[in-house]
Scaffold this active site. Structure first.
Site, PDB file in Angstrom:
ATOM      1  N   ARG A  28     -49.751  15.083   6.579  1.00 47.58           N
ATOM      2  CA  ARG A  28     -49.855  16.457   7.044  1.00 47.58           C
ATOM      3  C   ARG A  28     -48.380  17.301   6.662  1.00 47.58           C
ATOM      4  NH1 ARG A  28     -51.863  15.411  12.874  1.00 47.58           N
ATOM      5  NH2 ARG A  28     -54.118  14.940  12.514  1.00 47.58           N
ATOM      6  N   ARG A  32     -48.490  23.097   9.672  1.00 44.12           N
ATOM      7  CA  ARG A  32     -48.218  24.151  10.796  1.00 44.12           C
ATOM      8  C   ARG A  32     -46.681  24.418  10.792  1.00 44.12           C
ATOM      9  NH1 ARG A  32     -52.502  22.163  15.184  1.00 44.12           N
ATOM     10  NH2 ARG A  32     -51.629  20.218  14.094  1.00 44.12           N
ATOM     11  N   ARG A  41     -51.795  31.320   6.817  1.00 46.87           N
ATOM     12  CA  ARG A  41     -52.949  31.244   7.849  1.00 46.87           C
ATOM     13  C   ARG A  41     -53.249  32.612   8.356  1.00 46.87           C
ATOM     14  NH1 ARG A  41     -51.464  27.361  12.642  1.00 46.87           N
ATOM     15  NH2 ARG A  41     -50.256  29.204  13.246  1.00 46.87           N
ATOM     16  N   ASP A  78     -59.708  17.814   4.502  1.00 42.64           N
ATOM     17  CA  ASP A  78     -60.025  17.476   5.760  1.00 42.64           C
ATOM     18  C   ASP A  78     -61.014  16.083   5.569  1.00 42.64           C
ATOM     19  OD1 ASP A  78     -61.353  17.333   8.605  1.00 42.64           O
ATOM     20  OD2 ASP A  78     -59.515  18.098   8.910  1.00 42.64           O
ATOM     21  N   TYR A 155     -67.220  11.377  14.521  1.00 44.30           N
ATOM     22  CA  TYR A 155     -67.190  12.863  14.712  1.00 44.30           C
ATOM     23  C   TYR A 155     -68.556  13.230  14.585  1.00 44.30           C
ATOM     24  CZ  TYR A 155     -62.276  14.127  14.035  1.00 44.30           C
ATOM     25  OH  TYR A 155     -60.655  14.250  14.286  1.00 44.30           O
TER      26      TYR A 155
END
Length: 352
Positions: A28, A32, A41, A78, A155
């Site tokens: 990652r 963020r 974003r 992803d 998922y």
């Protein structure tokens, strides 16, 4: 091995060469905690847009490369990205992760799944990976990544992330026939997808079985391990020289089993001491990890000590320095910079 001198540092370590320092990247690492990412974003609020519009995904993937020069540059994507290509509609909600519109819970739904054709359903992946390879130009290793069958099934069956995994475990323990069919289809699709990423420029591929640590060891042997093996075997048949990494979150209880998956490198998280992990996995297995991402909230001295501790315990062969999981959103950027600076200045003689 003859091309080693021109090969990037991480790829050389992943192939088993003894180097002067371990290569370093972060999971990652685009994301963020970086102001550059948060600014982008605002302009592209949809995760799917950010990861599927090539020029945006390329820019995001390269943000940490331009800032920190890590030894690995990973595709910004992803694990659920290929699912629409199988006929599974999904979205990725900000802060919540993947949402599957119609969770897969019936034989009919599984029968309707189609084989993955990445050239048709994921053409942006080629554009992104080719651009990353040309941009970092062997000064860094370009990593691709895929989700593992169990985690993708979790998922797809749950419909979203879960704390208890009770819906997929209900299926696993009361009607496993459907689940095994789904896992097999996912394994074949993921193998196709991993091969496609390699053909498009990925030099190493990491498979995330994020939720396999939620299984007991005996259930891991039934629902996770055989399908990890199925993916890795198929990829190795066509791409025997591409190193493959396996990550399982909360993996202390299944570490030895991860070593049987066919992966070349096992990611170790911070629930295991690196020296213990090395002993448990055996001398032949290469490792990645294993700093607690929370360490990056500490002082520079603390971060340096933890890096030295991990590197010393991992030894001078077959170790890629990394966090045990992704960098946390509120991590100070200057601490990430310090992590990379410290790692890149290491000499294994100074920490042994």
């Amino acid at each position: 091995m003859g091309l080693s001198l021109s090969a990037p540092h991480l790829l050389r370590a992943a192939r088993g060469e003894v180097l002067d320092r371990p290569p370093v990247w972060m999971m990652r690492q685009a994301g963020r905690y970086m102001k550059a990412y948060r600014d982008l974003r605002e302009k592209y609020p949809s995760f799917r847009d950010r990861s599927e519009i090539p020029e945006v995904a390329i820019e995001i993937s390269l943000q940490p490369w331009l800032a920190f020069q890590p030894d690995g540059v990973i595709l910004f994507s992803d694990i659920v990205t290929p699912l629409p290509g199988l006929g599974i509609e999904m979205d990725i909600a900000e802060g919540k992760g993947p949402i599957i519109q119609s969770p897969l819970r019936s034989q009919a739904q599984i029968d309707q799944l189609r084989p993955l054709e990445p050239e048709a359903s994921l053409p942006f992946i080629k554009t992104i990976l080719q651009a990353l390879r040309s941009e970092v130009n062997n000064q860094s290793t370009v990593l691709g990544f895929v989700g593992a069958p169990w985690t993708l099934a979790a998922y797809a069956v749950e419909g979203k992330g879960s704390k208890t995994y009770s819906i997929i475990k209900n299926m696993a323990f009361s009607d496993p026939t459907i689940l095994h069919q789904l896992l097999a289809k996912f394994a074949d699709a993921i193998a196709i997808y991993a091969r496609y990423q390699i053909d498009c420029g990925a030099q190493v591929v990491q498979m995330f079985d994020s939720w396999a640590g939620q299984l007991s060891p005996q259930d891991y042997d039934v629902f996770a391990l055989p399908y990890q093996q199925r993916v890795f075997e198929q990829v190795k048949q066509t791409h025997p020289d591409t190193p493959l990494i396996l990550l399982v979150s909360g993996s202390a209880g299944v570490l030895e089993r991860m070593g049987k998956s066919g992966a070349d490198i096992v990611t170790v998280d911070w629930s295991i001491d690196m020296a213990d992990a090395r002993a448990r996995l055996g001398k032949e297995m290469k490792v990645q990890g294993n700093l607690d991402p929370g360490v990056l909230f500490g002082s520079q001295e603390f971060i340096r000590d933890r890096i030295h501790d991990t590197v010393r315990k991992a030894g001078n062969w077959g170790h890629i320095l990394n966090l045990g999981h992704g960098v946390l959103p509120t991590t100070p950027e200057e601490n990430v910079a310090f992590f990379f600076e410290t790692a890149k200045q290491l000499s294994l003689t100074t920490v042994t």
